[in-house]
Design an enzyme around this catalytic site. Sequence first.
Site, PDB file in Angstrom:
ATOM      1  N   THR A  32       1.239  -5.140 -14.081  1.00  0.00           N
ATOM      2  CA  THR A  32       2.635  -4.727 -14.054  1.00  0.00           C
ATOM      3  C   THR A  32       2.784  -3.492 -13.177  1.00  0.00           C
ATOM      4  O   THR A  32       1.859  -2.695 -13.101  1.00  0.00           O
ATOM      5  CB  THR A  32       3.079  -4.396 -15.499  1.00  0.00           C
ATOM      6  N   GLY A  33       3.933  -3.341 -12.533  1.00  0.00           N
ATOM      7  CA  GLY A  33       4.196  -2.115 -11.784  1.00  0.00           C
ATOM      8  C   GLY A  33       4.393  -2.377 -10.307  1.00  0.00           C
ATOM      9  O   GLY A  33       4.187  -3.482  -9.806  1.00  0.00           O
ATOM     10  N   THR A  35       2.890  -1.266  -7.449  1.00  0.00           N
ATOM     11  CA  THR A  35       1.760  -1.576  -6.560  1.00  0.00           C
ATOM     12  C   THR A  35       1.243  -2.975  -6.832  1.00  0.00           C
ATOM     13  O   THR A  35       0.971  -3.758  -5.910  1.00  0.00           O
ATOM     14  CB  THR A  35       0.632  -0.538  -6.736  1.00  0.00           C
ATOM     15  N   ASP A  89      -4.329  -4.606 -11.739  1.00  0.00           N
ATOM     16  CA  ASP A  89      -3.295  -3.831 -12.420  1.00  0.00           C
ATOM     17  C   ASP A  89      -3.272  -2.415 -11.854  1.00  0.00           C
ATOM     18  O   ASP A  89      -4.260  -1.960 -11.268  1.00  0.00           O
ATOM     19  CB  ASP A  89      -3.590  -3.798 -13.932  1.00  0.00           C
ATOM     20  N   ASP A  92      -1.387   4.961 -14.029  1.00  0.00           N
ATOM     21  CA  ASP A  92      -0.601   6.170 -13.824  1.00  0.00           C
ATOM     22  C   ASP A  92      -1.495   7.366 -13.527  1.00  0.00           C
ATOM     23  O   ASP A  92      -1.086   8.317 -12.863  1.00  0.00           O
ATOM     24  CB  ASP A  92       0.273   6.434 -15.048  1.00  0.00           C
ATOM     25  N   GLY A 103       0.805   2.748 -18.842  1.00  0.00           N
ATOM     26  CA  GLY A 103       1.909   2.632 -19.799  1.00  0.00           C
ATOM     27  C   GLY A 103       3.210   3.227 -19.321  1.00  0.00           C
ATOM     28  O   GLY A 103       4.178   3.313 -20.077  1.00  0.00           O
ATOM     29  N   GLU A 111      -1.269  -5.234 -21.247  1.00  0.00           N
ATOM     30  CA  GLU A 111      -2.179  -4.943 -20.132  1.00  0.00           C
ATOM     31  C   GLU A 111      -3.601  -4.731 -20.644  1.00  0.00           C
ATOM     32  O   GLU A 111      -4.565  -5.231 -20.060  1.00  0.00           O
ATOM     33  CB  GLU A 111      -1.715  -3.693 -19.373  1.00  0.00           C
TER      34      GLU A 111
END
Length: 236
Positions: A32-33, A35, A89, A92, A103, A111
Amino acid sequence: MSTADAAKIMKQQVGKAAADRVQSGTIVGLGTGSTTAYALQYLGERLKSGDLKDIKGVPTSFQAEVLAKQYGIPLTTLDDVDHIDVAIDGADEVDPNKNLIKGGGAAHTREKIVDALAEQFIVVVDSTKLVDRLGSTFLLPVEVIPMAISPVMRAIEKLGGKPELRMGVKKAGPVITDQGNMVIDVKFDSIDDPAGLEKTLNNIPGVLENGLFVGVANLILVGEIKDGEPVVREIS
């Protein structure tokens, strides 16, 4: 090149580098996210061109599911597969021992399930995510079932953390995860023992999962700009 353009190019390059490592006939954890979204886009392009065949994706979030469908990546579930070959994935924060805080997108529970199952977990980040010590730039997300918010916050305060309920943007009220829970973001002055803190937090009744990923990542792909050009550095 503007800073925003540079950041976008870094994310694209590192996403592509991760997608290039996926082999035909494999089961892929789809993270997720922002990138990771580029990695999914490039996986879709490789499938479309015939360069990659017969992969199945296990999404870690509603976002990953939507993007996978958009890019033509066939999906499966953990009920239907007995292993995951590779997961891609973001993170942060990444420390020198390849431990992570995840998160920021409130998807860390799913994840962690998918990333921990993968035989190889590839983390895609830009260089701003590298830190000497976890918790130095990013708050630690903790997913909590709604009825337990108050006691969990008190328990976290006793551990020396400063907890805050994550509120929605363009939505009145708290952020709700894909599992229907809430997220507490916690500021710790220093996280000296990530493995110990991960276990301690998860043992608080009402906590579903926290964003410390300790000993899970195998390979970190870092996007950087060197002499005005995007490069991808590997930390293995």
